[in-house]
Design a protein around this motif. Structure first.
Motif, PDB file in Angstrom:
ATOM      1  N   PRO A  86       0.755  -1.184   0.157  1.00 15.64           N
ATOM      2  CA  PRO A  86       0.111  -0.112   0.070  1.00 15.64           C
ATOM      3  C   PRO A  86       0.817   1.337  -0.051  1.00 15.64           C
ATOM      4  O   PRO A  86       1.952   1.201   0.586  1.00 15.64           O
ATOM      5  CB  PRO A  86      -0.891   0.041   1.361  1.00 15.64           C
ATOM      6  CG  PRO A  86      -0.706  -1.565   1.709  1.00 15.64           C
ATOM      7  CD  PRO A  86       0.430  -2.159   1.308  1.00 15.64           C
ATOM      8  N   GLY A  87       0.606   2.220  -0.646  1.00  9.04           N
ATOM      9  CA  GLY A  87       1.111   3.437  -0.839  1.00  9.04           C
ATOM     10  C   GLY A  87       2.260   3.802  -1.765  1.00  9.04           C
ATOM     11  O   GLY A  87       2.859   4.607  -2.088  1.00  9.04           O
ATOM     12  N   SER A  88       2.494   2.574  -2.533  1.00 11.51           N
ATOM     13  CA  SER A  88       3.502   2.610  -3.571  1.00 11.51           C
ATOM     14  C   SER A  88       3.106   2.022  -4.914  1.00 11.51           C
ATOM     15  O   SER A  88       2.298   1.166  -4.956  1.00 11.51           O
ATOM     16  CB  SER A  88       4.704   1.672  -3.278  1.00 11.51           C
ATOM     17  OG  SER A  88       5.640   2.049  -1.925  1.00 11.51           O
ATOM     18  N   ALA A  89       3.864   2.652  -5.988  1.00  8.20           N
ATOM     19  CA  ALA A  89       3.274   2.219  -7.216  1.00  8.20           C
ATOM     20  C   ALA A  89       3.727   1.012  -7.524  1.00  8.20           C
ATOM     21  O   ALA A  89       4.593   0.213  -7.015  1.00  8.20           O
ATOM     22  CB  ALA A  89       4.174   3.224  -8.224  1.00  8.20           C
ATOM     23  N   SER A  90       2.594   0.273  -8.218  1.00  7.04           N
ATOM     24  CA  SER A  90       2.578  -1.099  -8.736  1.00  7.04           C
ATOM     25  C   SER A  90       4.100  -1.519  -9.254  1.00  7.04           C
ATOM     26  O   SER A  90       4.502  -0.867 -10.277  1.00  7.04           O
ATOM     27  CB  SER A  90       1.510  -1.569  -9.187  1.00  7.04           C
ATOM     28  OG  SER A  90       1.638  -3.110  -9.731  1.00  7.04           O
ATOM     29  N   TRP A  91       4.830  -2.449  -8.853  1.00  6.61           N
ATOM     30  CA  TRP A  91       6.024  -2.912  -9.426  1.00  6.61           C
ATOM     31  C   TRP A  91       5.944  -4.412 -10.021  1.00  6.61           C
ATOM     32  O   TRP A  91       5.830  -5.322  -9.271  1.00  6.61           O
ATOM     33  CB  TRP A  91       7.081  -2.852  -8.370  1.00  6.61           C
ATOM     34  CG  TRP A  91       8.437  -3.117  -8.886  1.00  6.61           C
ATOM     35  CD1 TRP A  91       8.978  -3.402 -10.221  1.00  6.61           C
ATOM     36  CD2 TRP A  91       9.861  -2.807  -8.379  1.00  6.61           C
ATOM     37  NE1 TRP A  91      10.477  -3.558 -10.316  1.00  6.61           N
ATOM     38  CE2 TRP A  91      10.978  -3.007  -8.916  1.00  6.61           C
ATOM     39  CE3 TRP A  91      10.066  -2.302  -6.972  1.00  6.61           C
ATOM     40  CZ2 TRP A  91      12.072  -2.889  -8.640  1.00  6.61           C
ATOM     41  CZ3 TRP A  91      11.267  -2.202  -6.569  1.00  6.61           C
ATOM     42  CH2 TRP A  91      12.375  -2.385  -7.335  1.00  6.61           C
ATOM     43  N   PRO A  92       5.783  -4.609 -11.481  1.00  6.54           N
ATOM     44  CA  PRO A  92       5.586  -5.726 -11.794  1.00  6.54           C
ATOM     45  C   PRO A  92       6.596  -6.652 -11.754  1.00  6.54           C
ATOM     46  O   PRO A  92       8.021  -6.081 -11.852  1.00  6.54           O
ATOM     47  CB  PRO A  92       5.300  -5.419 -13.563  1.00  6.54           C
ATOM     48  CG  PRO A  92       5.002  -3.979 -13.497  1.00  6.54           C
ATOM     49  CD  PRO A  92       5.794  -3.389 -12.289  1.00  6.54           C
ATOM     50  N   GLU A  93       6.610  -7.706 -11.892  1.00  5.24           N
ATOM     51  CA  GLU A  93       7.790  -8.798 -11.735  1.00  5.24           C
ATOM     52  C   GLU A  93       8.597  -8.741 -13.002  1.00  5.24           C
ATOM     53  O   GLU A  93       7.801  -8.398 -14.107  1.00  5.24           O
ATOM     54  CB  GLU A  93       7.367 -10.271 -11.459  1.00  5.24           C
ATOM     55  CG  GLU A  93       6.994 -10.412 -10.037  1.00  5.24           C
ATOM     56  CD  GLU A  93       6.504 -11.881  -9.935  1.00  5.24           C
ATOM     57  OE1 GLU A  93       7.350 -12.815 -10.484  1.00  5.24           O
ATOM     58  OE2 GLU A  93       5.658 -12.219  -9.312  1.00  5.24           O
ATOM     59  N   TYR A  94       9.675  -9.130 -13.035  1.00  2.48           N
ATOM     60  CA  TYR A  94      10.795  -9.092 -14.269  1.00  2.48           C
ATOM     61  C   TYR A  94      10.720 -10.639 -14.972  1.00  2.48           C
ATOM     62  O   TYR A  94      11.051 -11.589 -14.137  1.00  2.48           O
ATOM     63  CB  TYR A  94      11.942  -8.580 -13.866  1.00  2.48           C
ATOM     64  CG  TYR A  94      13.077  -8.352 -15.196  1.00  2.48           C
ATOM     65  CD1 TYR A  94      13.409  -7.222 -15.396  1.00  2.48           C
ATOM     66  CD2 TYR A  94      13.638  -9.360 -15.904  1.00  2.48           C
ATOM     67  CE1 TYR A  94      14.227  -6.949 -16.477  1.00  2.48           C
ATOM     68  CE2 TYR A  94      14.496  -9.295 -16.726  1.00  2.48           C
ATOM     69  CZ  TYR A  94      14.617  -7.993 -17.491  1.00  2.48           C
ATOM     70  OH  TYR A  94      15.694  -7.942 -18.449  1.00  2.48           O
TER      71      TYR A  94
ATOM     72  N   VAL B 219      12.209   8.785 -12.488  1.00  2.00           N
ATOM     73  CA  VAL B 219      12.393   9.810 -13.440  1.00  2.00           C
ATOM     74  C   VAL B 219      12.356  11.159 -12.662  1.00  2.00           C
ATOM     75  O   VAL B 219      11.876  11.438 -11.668  1.00  2.00           O
ATOM     76  CB  VAL B 219      11.612   9.704 -14.791  1.00  2.00           C
ATOM     77  CG1 VAL B 219      11.938   8.515 -15.398  1.00  2.00           C
ATOM     78  CG2 VAL B 219       9.950   9.624 -14.390  1.00  2.00           C
ATOM     79  N   ASP B 220      12.975  12.229 -13.553  1.00  2.87           N
ATOM     80  CA  ASP B 220      12.637  13.592 -12.916  1.00  2.87           C
ATOM     81  C   ASP B 220      11.499  14.239 -13.363  1.00  2.87           C
ATOM     82  O   ASP B 220      11.586  14.913 -14.319  1.00  2.87           O
ATOM     83  CB  ASP B 220      14.106  14.491 -13.278  1.00  2.87           C
ATOM     84  CG  ASP B 220      15.242  13.899 -12.767  1.00  2.87           C
ATOM     85  OD1 ASP B 220      15.387  13.699 -11.426  1.00  2.87           O
ATOM     86  OD2 ASP B 220      16.366  14.069 -13.618  1.00  2.87           O
ATOM     87  N   ASN B 221      10.360  13.721 -12.711  1.00  4.30           N
ATOM     88  CA  ASN B 221       9.006  14.394 -13.096  1.00  4.30           C
ATOM     89  C   ASN B 221       8.181  14.440 -11.923  1.00  4.30           C
ATOM     90  O   ASN B 221       7.951  13.137 -11.266  1.00  4.30           O
ATOM     91  CB  ASN B 221       8.469  13.339 -14.272  1.00  4.30           C
ATOM     92  CG  ASN B 221       7.094  13.835 -14.827  1.00  4.30           C
ATOM     93  OD1 ASN B 221       6.370  14.391 -13.828  1.00  4.30           O
ATOM     94  ND2 ASN B 221       7.032  13.869 -16.200  1.00  4.30           N
ATOM     95  N   LEU B 222       7.743  15.519 -11.612  1.00  3.04           N
ATOM     96  CA  LEU B 222       7.191  15.748 -10.203  1.00  3.04           C
ATOM     97  C   LEU B 222       5.703  15.108 -10.346  1.00  3.04           C
ATOM     98  O   LEU B 222       5.483  14.654  -9.328  1.00  3.04           O
ATOM     99  CB  LEU B 222       6.993  17.274 -10.035  1.00  3.04           C
ATOM    100  CG  LEU B 222       8.352  18.132  -9.575  1.00  3.04           C
ATOM    101  CD1 LEU B 222       7.822  19.630  -9.269  1.00  3.04           C
ATOM    102  CD2 LEU B 222       8.971  17.660  -8.261  1.00  3.04           C
ATOM    103  N   LEU B 223       4.795  15.128 -11.492  1.00  5.38           N
ATOM    104  CA  LEU B 223       3.867  14.667 -11.697  1.00  5.38           C
ATOM    105  C   LEU B 223       3.864  13.092 -11.654  1.00  5.38           C
ATOM    106  O   LEU B 223       2.771  12.478 -11.122  1.00  5.38           O
ATOM    107  CB  LEU B 223       2.812  15.067 -12.727  1.00  5.38           C
ATOM    108  CG  LEU B 223       2.741  16.546 -12.719  1.00  5.38           C
ATOM    109  CD1 LEU B 223       2.280  16.979 -14.096  1.00  5.38           C
ATOM    110  CD2 LEU B 223       1.784  17.080 -11.412  1.00  5.38           C
ATOM    111  N   PHE B 224       4.721  12.474 -12.416  1.00  2.00           N
ATOM    112  CA  PHE B 224       4.886  11.077 -12.782  1.00  2.00           C
ATOM    113  C   PHE B 224       6.301  10.624 -12.388  1.00  2.00           C
ATOM    114  O   PHE B 224       7.054  10.310 -13.418  1.00  2.00           O
ATOM    115  CB  PHE B 224       4.334  10.785 -14.053  1.00  2.00           C
ATOM    116  CG  PHE B 224       2.867  11.399 -14.320  1.00  2.00           C
ATOM    117  CD1 PHE B 224       1.826  10.491 -14.026  1.00  2.00           C
ATOM    118  CD2 PHE B 224       2.948  12.463 -15.124  1.00  2.00           C
ATOM    119  CE1 PHE B 224       0.614  11.007 -14.221  1.00  2.00           C
ATOM    120  CE2 PHE B 224       1.790  12.958 -15.455  1.00  2.00           C
ATOM    121  CZ  PHE B 224       0.510  12.230 -15.270  1.00  2.00           C
TER     122      PHE B 224
END
Length: 564
Positions: A514-522, A533-538
């Motif tokens: 919870p609270g973190s972006a979903s990280w798919p398996e490799y 990345v250097d992107n405040l929105l994403f």
């Protein structure tokens, strides 16, 4: 009356000034006293093996005797002997970049000593021997030449884990580096004492199994966490936001090699691995380092000895260290073709690590492995005088891959052309070209030592175990270096996204939560990368690990056939 009041006040002040008793743990028949800070307690500088001094120099680590005398563990022990840093002559760099490099290297000096095998534990203050908490075991990096647990304070990791409701115990360990820990040569192989730095790490992991329960840890829930980074030493005032430590790649490479020891049998020492900028590297037999051994023997006066290794054990420490310091360092002209690094010794590593990976002799445990986008920039500052096609061909053949054939060299240079747009720092177009070949060198070195070995490792493990991978593209504004080696470390120690992923991974063997972006398996079918990345929105995106495929395939094949 006044005198009586003064006496009472004096007595009260003495009581108030008396130091409070620190937290304690029982190790064997000894009481060990630490310190407390916030919600964490620290126990620092605990010896985990007998001192590797005197006749124990250049020998396998020996287990510590049972603790029988109580002691304080309130400060970290000295670093193991460090290699002196010799910077390349930097010309044409803007003043801020010069300041960044020079200050970051020279301002970090750790007190070192040959008696250095100590371990540090930071735990939640309320953890008891029945808490059975997961353990994150940090192995610092530094090119196998430098580094110390002193570079980072794990208190923030423990505090963050408590806040997440998933408390962990943080452990960091010393291990021998430079020629003290990675001496190479046929004499070393014959004596069975190669890769002593890796053996020290293994001994520390055995210590954790035996003693971590006293601190509230579960010995069956140990996650190795490592890095190998040159930016770990950064202390530049202009770039203070990038402070990180030599802990990335050499540490991460170490973790990956621990996965290859004993044919991939973990011996129950760890159950997961989290690697930042480091994977099994293409190194050959330990005899490939013979020239460094011979140079030290000559400089210390051991040439005429019938047993040069035994002679080296008797050489005064200062004299031996001076001889080792004369060997090429990580910022020398030969750069990442390191003098001191793990090699196949027939004991800890029975073959080229990448060959062991191909043979399936790898621990089948969940792993996280990632890199920074511009891994090679920092290590390409020593080759700014190489400016022509002819010079770069000579450099690769004499300094990097001495056994490469001309046909393979042609393939390599075609895969990494003299094209500023394709060079590193990536995505900067024609900018950051310190020399005609700088961005080309940076691209080649970053892929050969970091990016390609990671992809090779993951592709060979796909379908056999759970894996996650990341790519950090943050810090692109850093002149000439971009998202350089080690720029991801502050993300963890500074409480960024990777810290939460690490804590969840150590606890649940899955970084998601919870609270973190979903990280798919490799997987090879879907090689997903969590990309910072250097992107405040994403700030986090999911990309695919398919960039520079042809170039990385070529460099992997060539380095596998021409190990250093």
């Amino acid at each position: 009356m006044h005198l009586g009041l003064w006496a009472v006040a004096l007595q009260a002040s003495i009581v108030l000034a008396a130091p409070l008793a620190g937290p304690t743990v029982e190790l064997d028949s000894a009481t060990v006293t630490g310190t407390s800070s916030g919600r964490a307690s620290s126990f620092l500088g605990i010896p985990f093996a007998k001192p590797p001094t005197g006749d124990r120099r250049f020998r396998l680590p020996e287990s510590i005797d049972p603790y029988s005398t109580s002691f304080s563990a309130t400060s970290m022990g000295p670093a193991c002997p460090q290699q002196s840093v010799k910077l390349p002559i930097l010309t044409g760099l803007p003043a801020d970049a010069v300041n960044f490099v020079v200050n970051s290297i020279y301002q970090v000096v750790f007190p070192d000593d040959e008696d250095c095998l100590t371990i540090n534990i930071i735990k939640p203050a309320d953890a008891t021997p029945t808490s059975d908490l997961p353990v994150v075991a940090w192995i610092f990096g530094g090119g196998f030449e430098l580094g110390s647990p002193q570079m980072y304070d794990g208190t923030g990791i423990v505090e963050r884990s408590i806040s997440l409701g998933q408390p962990v115990i943080y452990v960091s360990m010393n291990y021998r580096v430079t020629g003290f820990g990675f001496l190479a040569g046929k004499e070393v192989k014959a004596a069975g004492v190669g890769n002593l730095g890796l053996q020290d790490q293994r001994e520390a992991l055995r210590w954790i199994q035996k003693y971590i329960g006293a601190f509230g840890g579960d010995p069956t829930k140990v996650t190795m966490w490592v890095q190998y980074n040159a930016l770990d030493f950064i202390r530049s005032a202009d770039w203070n936001w990038l402070i990180s430590s030599w802990g990335e790649s050499a540490g991460a490479i170490s973790v990956s090699l621990q996965m290859l020891a004993d044919g991939g049998d973990t011996k129950g020492l760890f159950r997961a691995a989290f690697m930042q900028s480091g994977s099994p590297i293409p190194v050959g037999d330990i005899a490939n380092g013979q020239k460094y051994y011979d140079a030290i023997v000559q400089e210390t006066g051991c040439t005429g000895s019938s047993d040069t290794l035994a002679c080296l054990r008797t050489v005064p420490y200062a004299k031996l260290k001076a001889a080792i310091d004369d060997s090429p360092g990580i910022f020398s002209y030969q750069s990442l073709n390191l003098a001191w690094l793990p090699r196949a010794d027939g004991v800890f590593l029975t073959d080229n690590p990448q060959r062991l990976v191909q043979q399936g002799k790898v621990a089948k445990i969940p792993i996280v492995s990632g890199d920074c986008d511009d891994e090679g920039t920092l290590f390409s500052l020593s080759t700014l005088n190489v400016t022509t096609e002819s010079q770069i061909r000579t450099y690769v053949k004499t300094e990097f891959l001495s056994t490469i054939q001309d046909a393979d060299l042609d393939i390599l240079l075609k895969a990494y052309p003299q094209d500023l747009v394709q060079g590193s720092p990536y995505d900067t177009g024609f900018l950051d070209a310190l020399s005609l070949q700088f961005k080309r060198f940076a691209s080649f070195q970053g892929d050969a030592v970091f990016q390609a070995p990671r992809r090779f490792f993951l592709n060979n493990l796909s379908g056999k175990q759970k894996m996650w991978s990341f790519l950090s593209k943050r810090g692109k504004a850093l002149p000439f270096l971009g998202a350089a080696h080690g720029t991801d470390i502050l993300n963890i120690y500074g409480g960024g996204e990777l810290a939460d992923y690490l804590i969840r991974f150590a606890t649940n063997l899955d970084p998601n939560g919870p609270g973190s972006a979903s990280w798919p398996e490799y997987t090879t079918a879907s090689p997903s990368l969590l990309t910072l990345v250097d992107n405040l929105l994403f700030p986090i995106q999911i990309t695919q690990d398919t960039y520079r495929k042809g170039a990385m395939d070529a460099v992997t094949k060539i380095t596998l056939e021409n190990p250093v």
